[in-house]
Write a protein that holds these residues in place. Structure first.
Motif, PDB file in Angstrom:
ATOM      1  N   LYS A   1       0.835  -1.209   0.000  1.00  0.00           N
ATOM      2  CA  LYS A   1       0.000   0.000   0.000  1.00  0.00           C
ATOM      3  C   LYS A   1       0.866   1.254   0.000  1.00  0.00           C
ATOM      4  CE  LYS A   1      -3.978  -2.023   2.417  1.00  0.00           C
ATOM      5  NZ  LYS A   1      -4.831  -1.947   3.627  1.00  0.00           N
TER       6      LYS A   1
ATOM      7  N   MET B   1       0.801   4.146  -2.845  1.00  0.00           N
ATOM      8  CA  MET B   1       0.504   5.544  -2.506  1.00  0.00           C
ATOM      9  C   MET B   1       1.613   6.466  -2.995  1.00  0.00           C
ATOM     10  SD  MET B   1       0.319   7.298   1.274  1.00  0.00           S
ATOM     11  CE  MET B   1       2.099   7.019   1.439  1.00  0.00           C
TER      12      MET B   1
ATOM     13  N   HIS C   1      -3.294  12.842   1.193  1.00  0.00           N
ATOM     14  CA  HIS C   1      -3.764  11.617   0.542  1.00  0.00           C
ATOM     15  C   HIS C   1      -4.383  10.659   1.561  1.00  0.00           C
ATOM     16  CE1 HIS C   1      -3.635   8.262  -2.389  1.00  0.00           C
ATOM     17  NE2 HIS C   1      -3.292   7.522  -1.341  1.00  0.00           N
ATOM     18  N   ILE C   2      -3.729  10.490   2.690  1.00  0.00           N
ATOM     19  CA  ILE C   2      -4.231   9.571   3.718  1.00  0.00           C
ATOM     20  C   ILE C   2      -5.560  10.071   4.267  1.00  0.00           C
ATOM     21  CG2 ILE C   2      -3.779   8.672   6.028  1.00  0.00           C
ATOM     22  CD1 ILE C   2      -0.810   8.646   5.288  1.00  0.00           C
TER      23      ILE C   2
ATOM     24  N   ARG D   1      -7.810  12.060   2.732  1.00  0.00           N
ATOM     25  CA  ARG D   1      -8.875  11.890   1.732  1.00  0.00           C
ATOM     26  C   ARG D   1      -9.286  10.434   1.600  1.00  0.00           C
ATOM     27  NH1 ARG D   1      -7.200  12.616  -2.910  1.00  0.00           N
ATOM     28  NH2 ARG D   1      -5.045  13.335  -2.671  1.00  0.00           N
ATOM     29  N   GLU D   2      -8.314   9.521   1.678  1.00  0.00           N
ATOM     30  CA  GLU D   2      -8.646   8.096   1.595  1.00  0.00           C
ATOM     31  C   GLU D   2      -9.479   7.661   2.794  1.00  0.00           C
ATOM     32  OE1 GLU D   2      -5.552   4.875   1.795  1.00  0.00           O
ATOM     33  OE2 GLU D   2      -6.003   4.795  -0.352  1.00  0.00           O
TER      34      GLU D   2
ATOM     35  N   LEU E   1     -13.010   8.854   2.218  1.00  0.00           N
ATOM     36  CA  LEU E   1     -13.703   8.020   1.237  1.00  0.00           C
ATOM     37  C   LEU E   1     -14.139   6.691   1.849  1.00  0.00           C
ATOM     38  CD1 LEU E   1     -11.517   8.597  -1.965  1.00  0.00           C
ATOM     39  CD2 LEU E   1     -13.863   9.365  -1.579  1.00  0.00           C
ATOM     40  N   ASN E   2     -13.263   6.100   2.653  1.00  0.00           N
ATOM     41  CA  ASN E   2     -13.618   4.840   3.312  1.00  0.00           C
ATOM     42  C   ASN E   2     -14.767   5.028   4.288  1.00  0.00           C
ATOM     43  OD1 ASN E   2     -11.609   3.448   1.944  1.00  0.00           O
ATOM     44  ND2 ASN E   2     -10.077   3.756   3.567  1.00  0.00           N
TER      45      ASN E   2
END
Length: 261
Positions: free
Chosen positions: A193, A197, A244-245, A247-248, A251-252
């Motif tokens: 992962k 990323m 990035h982390i 936003r991810e 989303l989750n």
């Protein structure tokens, strides 16, 4: 006008060496495709013949360097002359190893041809090329080399077998060594992962920083600015990684909420 024409000529120029290499590669590929469609006897015969020619060329080249050495050896005794069998065997072995171009071309042609022929047959029969097939081919080439080169001495069969065993052991060791160095490095499952990323952000060069700080895939949701600073990642990449982390994670969270609804 003249400059323009000259420019066109320069652009259109092709490297003859590159063209020759491409043509050779094309012919080699076509030959291998044709050979793969032939029957086993035809393929084995062609492979043995071509490998023998290559071996003969190498042996002949080596023989030119050993020609002077062979001329310094004592001449073989006349027929019927009495000579110690061990001395005769040693003389024959020395002559076989230090012979001129024709002798070395013959020896190498036999050795490489037999090796390639046996390897070809075993690969077609077994469907794979492994250390066992390589060692069997080496045994055959070593034994036949001993018989043809005259290195067998008085105990021809025993020396042929011992030479074959020696060739097989050497080939097996080289095969294993080649396997060890040709294997690609094992994929580190702890950083799948993380690698994905960093690649998506164009920061793949910082993977070593994550590994030096033991920041694995399981620690990604826990990352902070101070943790990234501790592994010497600059401010700009730190902001991109944390964004990035975040936003991810959002989303989750939305995905889980949608499934619950």
């Amino acid at each position: 006008m003249g400059e323009g024409k000259q420019g066109v000529l320069v652009v259109g120029h092709h490297n003859p060496v590159t063209q020759l290499q491409a043509k050779y590669k094309e012919l080699e590929t076509g030959f291998k495709d044709w050979l793969a469609k032939q029957s086993l006897p035809v393929e084995a015969a062609v492979v043995t013949a071509t490998s023998s020619l290559q071996g003969a060329a190498i042996g002949g080249l080596m023989g030119t360097f050993t020609n002077d050495l062979s001329s310094s050896l004592p001449a073989p005794p006349p027929p019927g002359a009495s000579l110690n069998p061990r001395a005769m065997a040693s003389l024959q072995q020395a002559q076989a190893l230090s012979g001129g171009p024709f002798i070395q071309a013959r020896n190498f042609a036999v050795m490489t041809g037999v090796n390639a022929g046996i390897s070809c047959v075993l690969k077609r029969i077994r469907g794979k090329e492994d250390v066992q097939s390589s060692m069997v081919a080496a045994f055959g080439s070593g034994a036949v080399f001993t018989l043809v080169s005259g290195m067998g001495g008085p105990n021809l069969a025993a020396n042929a077998v011992s030479s074959g065993v020696l060739f097989a052991l050497m080939q097996g060791g080289l095969f294993k060594l080649g396997e060890k160095f040709s294997k690609p490095p094992a994929e580190d499952v702890l950083y799948n992962k993380t690698k994905g990323m960093l690649s998506s952000l164009g920061l793949h060069g910082y993977e070593k920083n994550f590994k030096s700080g033991l920041l694995t895939d399981t620690t990604l949701p826990l990352l902070t600015d101070s943790a990234l600073r501790d592994v010497k990642i600059p401010p700009g990449p730190r902001l991109l990684i944390l964004d990035h982390i975040q936003r991810e994670a959002e989303l989750n969270h939305k995905g889980k909420g949608g499934r619950r609804a």
